[in-house]
Design an enzyme around this catalytic site. Structure first.
Site, mmCIF file in Angstrom:
data_model
loop_
_atom_site.group_PDB
_atom_site.id
_atom_site.type_symbol
_atom_site.label_atom_id
_atom_site.label_comp_id
_atom_site.label_asym_id
_atom_site.label_seq_id
_atom_site.Cartn_x
_atom_site.Cartn_y
_atom_site.Cartn_z
ATOM 1 N N SER A 57 -18.092 -25.861 14.706
ATOM 2 C CA SER A 57 -17.405 -26.168 15.974
ATOM 3 C C SER A 57 -16.369 -27.275 15.782
ATOM 4 O O SER A 57 -15.250 -27.201 16.300
ATOM 5 C CB SER A 57 -18.416 -26.630 17.025
ATOM 6 O OG SER A 57 -19.299 -25.595 17.343
ATOM 7 N N ASP A 61 -27.659 -21.677 19.383
ATOM 8 C CA ASP A 61 -27.442 -20.927 18.138
ATOM 9 C C ASP A 61 -28.663 -20.965 17.220
ATOM 10 O O ASP A 61 -28.720 -20.239 16.228
ATOM 11 C CB ASP A 61 -26.211 -21.471 17.393
ATOM 12 C CG ASP A 61 -24.933 -21.272 18.211
ATOM 13 O OD1 ASP A 61 -24.918 -20.381 19.083
ATOM 14 O OD2 ASP A 61 -23.971 -22.031 17.992
ATOM 15 N N LYS A 97 -23.651 -12.938 22.072
ATOM 16 C CA LYS A 97 -23.189 -13.622 20.858
ATOM 17 C C LYS A 97 -22.667 -12.545 19.886
ATOM 18 O O LYS A 97 -22.326 -11.447 20.314
ATOM 19 C CB LYS A 97 -24.322 -14.449 20.250
ATOM 20 C CG LYS A 97 -24.816 -15.559 21.179
ATOM 21 C CD LYS A 97 -23.770 -16.617 21.433
ATOM 22 C CE LYS A 97 -24.257 -17.715 22.350
ATOM 23 N NZ LYS A 97 -23.194 -18.653 22.714
ATOM 24 N N ARG A 114 -26.177 -15.528 11.694
ATOM 25 C CA ARG A 114 -27.438 -16.229 11.992
ATOM 26 C C ARG A 114 -28.640 -15.288 11.868
ATOM 27 O O ARG A 114 -29.725 -15.709 11.462
ATOM 28 C CB ARG A 114 -27.361 -16.907 13.361
ATOM 29 C CG ARG A 114 -26.183 -17.888 13.431
ATOM 30 C CD ARG A 114 -26.352 -19.058 14.325
ATOM 31 N NE ARG A 114 -25.085 -19.765 14.470
ATOM 32 C CZ ARG A 114 -24.612 -20.671 13.595
ATOM 33 N NH1 ARG A 114 -25.319 -21.012 12.543
ATOM 34 N NH2 ARG A 114 -23.438 -21.256 13.796
HETATM 35 O O1 SPQ Z 1 -17.660 -18.898 17.528
HETATM 36 P P1 SPQ Z 1 -18.800 -18.010 17.865
HETATM 37 O O2 SPQ Z 1 -18.640 -16.681 17.181
HETATM 38 O O3 SPQ Z 1 -19.036 -17.852 19.352
HETATM 39 O O4 SPQ Z 1 -20.106 -18.708 17.231
HETATM 40 C C1 SPQ Z 1 -21.407 -19.108 17.742
HETATM 41 C C2 SPQ Z 1 -22.344 -19.164 16.480
HETATM 42 O O5 SPQ Z 1 -23.469 -18.675 16.461
HETATM 43 O O6 SPQ Z 1 -21.896 -19.767 15.499
HETATM 44 C C3 SPQ Z 1 -21.982 -18.192 18.817
HETATM 45 F F1 SPQ Z 1 -22.140 -17.005 18.507
HETATM 46 O O7 SPQ Z 1 -21.378 -20.463 18.214
HETATM 47 C C4 SPQ Z 1 -20.776 -20.898 19.444
HETATM 48 C C5 SPQ Z 1 -21.862 -21.413 20.382
HETATM 49 O O8 SPQ Z 1 -22.823 -20.441 20.661
HETATM 50 C C6 SPQ Z 1 -19.802 -22.003 19.114
HETATM 51 C C7 SPQ Z 1 -19.428 -22.848 20.289
HETATM 52 C C8 SPQ Z 1 -18.277 -23.779 20.181
HETATM 53 O O9 SPQ Z 1 -17.874 -24.142 19.057
HETATM 54 O O10 SPQ Z 1 -17.778 -24.210 21.241
HETATM 55 C C9 SPQ Z 1 -20.129 -22.815 21.475
HETATM 56 C C10 SPQ Z 1 -21.269 -21.903 21.707
HETATM 57 O O11 SPQ Z 1 -20.830 -20.792 22.450
HETATM 58 P P2 SPQ Z 1 -20.750 -20.793 24.064
HETATM 59 O O12 SPQ Z 1 -20.470 -19.363 24.415
HETATM 60 O O13 SPQ Z 1 -22.096 -21.232 24.522
HETATM 61 O O14 SPQ Z 1 -19.681 -21.674 24.471
#
Ligand code: SPQ
Length: 431
Positions: free
Chosen positions: A25, A316, A343, A389
């Protein structure tokens, strides 16, 4: 399917120390903020995972000069006003973060852009972002009225909104805040449950004046960001696989240093503590993002309940926590986790289906799962669903399964943890 692995890890223990790769992130955001700011931004500890490389690729197509040297990155930008209109489609790969945050950033530029990703991105909902951005005046077109990629964005002058989040999502919050940078007026985002706050922290680090108070973030549009240095801590979501591996694999002890322990991400530490894990967390840095050295040993675990405000702080980690719960005594209940359905794959159904194949006592509910333990796991043939994951959860399951586990498509692990198998080899000892 590519990269099938057969893992026979009977009679192993995990011993030693590793440094987990940079936080995904924060790595994404370092490239985004460094590209928006005028001047030279340097990044250390950058994650060279496929998702973050997709972010770099998008900004290079916008004319930003980005050099990668190991885990050090240098971003030389003339500022967002000088970005070039890309001649090609911006490809975001498997990355929801890239896709959703870029929507917010691109909506307030002077550019026309088109964005698309892989098959998994093509199924993930974007209206949660395009709807509030349209309230700000954004011009976005896409399949099913902007729900799915490919998405075309015609940049325009935005106006600020006061937005109450319908779901806990750092991606939605961040997209609005990044659009707010270019909007007229004060952008306000209200969260009932606090999602990860890396965007708010990085806005401050890049010199923005932003107010954060009890779930309400507000700041004035039109502020300039100032190039700076970003130090990316280790990713707790990557560390989570070895935290659980260390706790459930017999005769094990693993130490990880420089793990990011931002409270909005560190839910897994609280869960491990509640379940009785033999673990030490020594905080070492209180910079923009706090870090710690964590040691975990084979543990005797108790079931627990995970729900409410805790969910966004470990969203996650739920696949690997489900595996952990199969080895805990009693019942573990996970509630309010319906976000897992959108996800990289539907992680609720996928976790339940795959752990059942190994003999786990696990049932899906509408918004989570119920797991009874402890249950010895046997081998089987598992799918990763192309989800990093899920792939890593299956590998960790092989450390305690009584017979080999075959996993289809483990290449996807490189999305967030390219050195995962190297770290497994480093820690693994035959007994
Ligand atoms: O980037 P991506 O594909 O959505 O990745 C995930 C992960 O598992 O690595 C989710 F599938 O992480 C997100 C996390 O779930 C990364 C993130 C961020 O960097 O802001 C926020 C989370 O998602 P969300 O939908 O809750 O905002």
């Amino acid at each position: 399917m590519s990269s099938t692995k057969i893992l026979d890890n009977k009679n192993i223990r995990l011993q030693g120390s590793i440094t987990v790769p940079g936080d995904k992130s924060i790595s994404h955001r370092s490239i985004m903020f460094g590209s928006i700011a005028k001047g030279k931004t340097t990044v250390s500890g950058f994650l060279l995972g496929e998702d973050c490389l997709s972010t770099i690729d998008c900004f290079r197509k916008l004319g930003v000069d980005i050099e990668v040297n190991g885990t050090d990155v240098t971003i030389q930008s003339n500022g967002i006003d000088k970005w070039e209109e890309p001649k090609e489609v911006l490809y975001t790969g498997n990355s929801g973060t890239t896709t959703r945050l870029m929507l917010g950033i691109l909506s307030g530029t002077h550019l026309h852009t088109v964005m698309t990703g892989d098959a998994s991105i093509g199924k993930r909902p974007m209206r949660r972002v395009t709807d509030p951005l349209r309230l700000m005046g954004a011009k976005i077109a896409g399949r099913e009225n902007g729900q799915y990629t490919p998405l075309a964005i015609q940049g325009t002058q935005l106006k600020a909104i006061d937005y109450t989040m319908p779901v806990a999502s750092a991606q939605v919050k961040s997209a609005i805040l990044l659009a707010g940078l270019r909007a007229e007026g004060t952008t306000v985002v209200r969260e009932k449950e606090i999602s990860r706050d890396h965007t708010e922290r990085m806005l401050k680090q890049f010199g923005a004046n932003i107010e954060v108070r009890e779930g309400v973030v507000s700041f004035e549009g039109g502020q300039q960001l100032h190039a700076t240095h970003v130090n990316v801590p280790g990713d707790i979501s990557s560390a989570a696989f070895f935290l659980v591996a260390g706790a459930i694999t017999p005769n094990s002890e693993i130490t990880m240093n420089n793990v990011g322990v931002n409270p909005t991400r560190a839910g897994i530490i609280e869960v491990l503590e509640k379940m009785g894990a033999d673990m030490e967390v020594i905080e070492d840095d209180h910079a923009a993002e706090p870090t710690a050295t964590i040691t975990i040993r084979t543990s005797s675990l108790q079931g627990t309940t995970i729900e409410g405000e805790m969910i966004p702080r470990l969203i996650d980690e739920i696949p690997i926590i489900a595996l952990l719960a199969t080895q805990a005594k009693g019942t573990t209940v996970i509630r309010n986790a319906e976000e897992l359905k959108v996800k990289e794959t539907d992680r609720l159904s996928a976790v339940v289906a795959e752990l059942k194949k190994l003999g786990a006592n696990i049932e899906a509910t509408d918004d989570g799962m119920i797991i009874q333990g402890p249950t010895p796991l046997h081998g089987g043939h598992l799918q990763s669903y192309g989800d990093h994951r899920m792939g890593m959860m299956s590998v960790v399951a092989s450390f305690i399964s009584s017979s080999p586990i075959e996993i289809d498509d483990t290449d996807c692990i490189a999305v967030s943890y390219p050195s995962f198998f190297e770290h497994v080899r480093k820690l693994k000892n035959e007994i």
